[in-house]
Design an enzyme around this catalytic site. Structure first.
Site: not given
Length: 280
Positions: A105, A179, A189
């Site tokens: 992330e 993603h 994303d």
């Protein structure tokens, strides 16, 4: 920077990076993970996202690490364990990417909201570091015209490159996807502000610098060769997955290429989206 992974823990200068552990894991990987999935947090600091992964209120999401805008990294799940970052997903015949991949992330707001004086994040704060672009799958608001996306700072980008290089020393990482590759309808994303082509080149490395300047199409459904740099231009040809092309020029996220026939000779010239072109 150079990271080292020991027993599933990321170390920087022989010291573990900051740990904010999440309980949301699926146990040990059934087999060593060979894919890295890149996400943006759609939020503020890395710590705020890591704290959410660790919160008792959160029972269904996590990631292995969160990378802040200054390049600092927080680890949330041991790299030897499954994290819950991918959700319903599929890629190249695999279903449920959680059990096949490591989730990274990146602290980034993603798509921004236009206002009278610029672009604003979901918290209503003005963002000055903006990339104007159209998501290849369509913007989250349904539009197909350029909107603002928060840019990724150089320090953050380089930290993720170094991280993936460290992962490759321990795990058989062969692919890096977004993603929005593995769940294209649900997710946007890391978005068009993240230069995935350049990132793959830097993180995967191993290119033969003395070899030919050739790219390879990486799109199971084929890739449209267009007459110009955009989806509004006519399709010249559908290039099959694995087709080889010679890069000629760049216009934003689009690359001008000349297709190569079976003998390696130039054929048609047109434009393809860089996301589906492997230049390694």
């Amino acid at each position: 920077m150079a990271y080292v992974i020991k027993n599933g823990i990321l170390n920087d200068n022989s010291n573990p990076v900051r740990q904010i552990r999440s309980r949301n894991t699926g146990g040990a990987f059934p087999a060593p993970p060979g894919i890295v999935v890149i996400h943006f947090t759609a939020g503020g600091s890395a710590a705020s996202s890591a704290n959410w992964f660790a919160s008792r209120e959160n029972t269904n999401s996590s990631a292995h690490v969160v990378v802040d805008r200054d390049g600092s990294i927080i680890q949330c799940v041991n790299f030897n364990e499954v994290a819950w970052h991918a959700g319903k997903s599929s890629w190249r015949g695999l279903a449920g990417l959680n059990k096949h991949s490591i989730g990274i992330e990146i602290a980034n707001w993603g798509a921004l909201r236009g206002g009278a004086n610029g672009w604003y994040n979901a918290a209503g704060q003005k963002v000055d570091n903006v990339v104007m672009a159209v998501h290849r799958n369509g913007n989250p608001d349904g539009s197909r015209t350029p909107i603002g996306w928060e840019a990724y700072p150089a320090a953050q980008f380089e930290a993720v490159v170094a991280l993936v290089r460290a992962l490759r020393e321990v795990y058989p990482i062969a692919e890096i996807v977004g993603h929005d590759d593995i769940a294209p309808v649900r997710k946007s994303d890391p978005g068009p502000a993240f230069d995935m082509v350049r990132f793959r080149q830097r993180a995967l490395g191993g290119r033969d610098q003395n070899g030919a300047n050739v790219g390879v199409v990486r799109s199971p459904g084929g890739l449209n060769l267009r007459s110009g740099p955009g989806t509004n231009f006519a399709v010249v040809q559908l290039l099959a997955d694995g087709s080889k092309v010679m890069p000629m020029g760049v216009n934003g996220s689009w690359i001008e290429v000349t297709t190569l026939d079976a003998a390696g000779k130039p054929s048609k010239t047109g434009w393809v989206h860089s996301h589906y072109l492997d230049l390694d």
